[in-house]
Design an enzyme around this catalytic site. Structure first.
Site, short mmCIF file in Angstrom:
data_model
loop_
_atom_site.label_atom_id
_atom_site.label_comp_id
_atom_site.label_asym_id
_atom_site.label_seq_id
_atom_site.Cartn_x
_atom_site.Cartn_y
_atom_site.Cartn_z
N HIS A 19 24.85 -19.47 -30.65
CA HIS A 19 24.40 -18.29 -29.91
C HIS A 19 24.58 -18.47 -28.40
O HIS A 19 24.65 -19.59 -27.90
CB HIS A 19 22.93 -17.97 -30.23
N GLU A 21 17.87 -22.80 -36.50
CA GLU A 21 17.67 -24.02 -35.72
C GLU A 21 16.57 -24.84 -36.39
O GLU A 21 15.83 -24.33 -37.23
CB GLU A 21 17.29 -23.66 -34.28
#
Length: 195
Positions: A8, A79
């Site tokens: 990202h 994550e």
């Protein structure tokens, strides 16, 4: 099959040096710019499938980088979970928890804070990779995830536990793998094009 794994763009959490983990931190203004810039090198690729972490910063990156795409969202490529550290400044955590915190960061083991261990993250990312390996008639896949996602996929492809502190994974970078005849290969690392 080629697999493009895209981290990202810069999140507000990255900008403010917060632990992001599974928090809902969005992209920063720079992060949106980075994701839109990634479109320059991704738009020429015909993706059969697009997968994306279900966290906002990855979702926003996918929409900025591949406008109009319809990703399949997956919790498996999130994550690492940092538990109660999520959304907190790293310097504040270091001051409050000292050696316990430093060891958790070094070992990527946040279980003492109600988060995940590196092995737990590794297992869920590997489950996702095994799903990719079962795809039939798919030539090219995009995966929008996180630093940890890219790191775990690299370790899997190389069949070697790569230390996170030894690799650079830039925001909105693409790492490209191929998978053929049961074998993974690293084709391109941390590519950012014109960013």
């Amino acid at each position: 099959m080629k697999v493009y794994v895209i981290r990202h763009g810069q999140s507000e959490g990255n900008r403010l040096q917060l632990h992001c983990g599974w928090s809902d931190t969005p992209l920063s203004e720079l992060g949106h710019h980075q994701a839109r810039s990634a479109n320059h090198y991704l738009k020429a690729v015909l993706f059969d499938r697009v997968y994306c972490s279900d966290l906002p910063r990855a979702r926003q990156t996918a929409q900025d980088a591949l406008p109009g795409c319809r990703p399949v969202y997956s919790e498996k490529i999130r994550e690492i979970g940092v538990g109660t550290l999520a959304g907190r400044p790293m310097c504040e955590c270091a001051a409050e928890y000292g050696a316990v915190y430093e060891e958790s960061v070094r070992n990527q083991d946040f279980s003492v804070f109600g988060g995940e261990t590196q092995e737990q993250m590794r297992q869920r990312v590997r489950e996702f990779i095994k799903e990719l390996e079962q795809l039939q008639g798919v030539d090219c896949v995009a995966v929008f995830g996180h630093e940890g996602t890219v790191h775990q996929m690299l370790s899997y492809a190389l069949n070697y536990d790569v230390l996170l502190e030894n690799v650079q994974i830039d925001n909105a970078s693409a790492t490209v793998f191929s998978y053929e005849n049961g074998c993974w290969k690293l084709l391109k690392w941390n590519y950012t094009g014109q960013l």
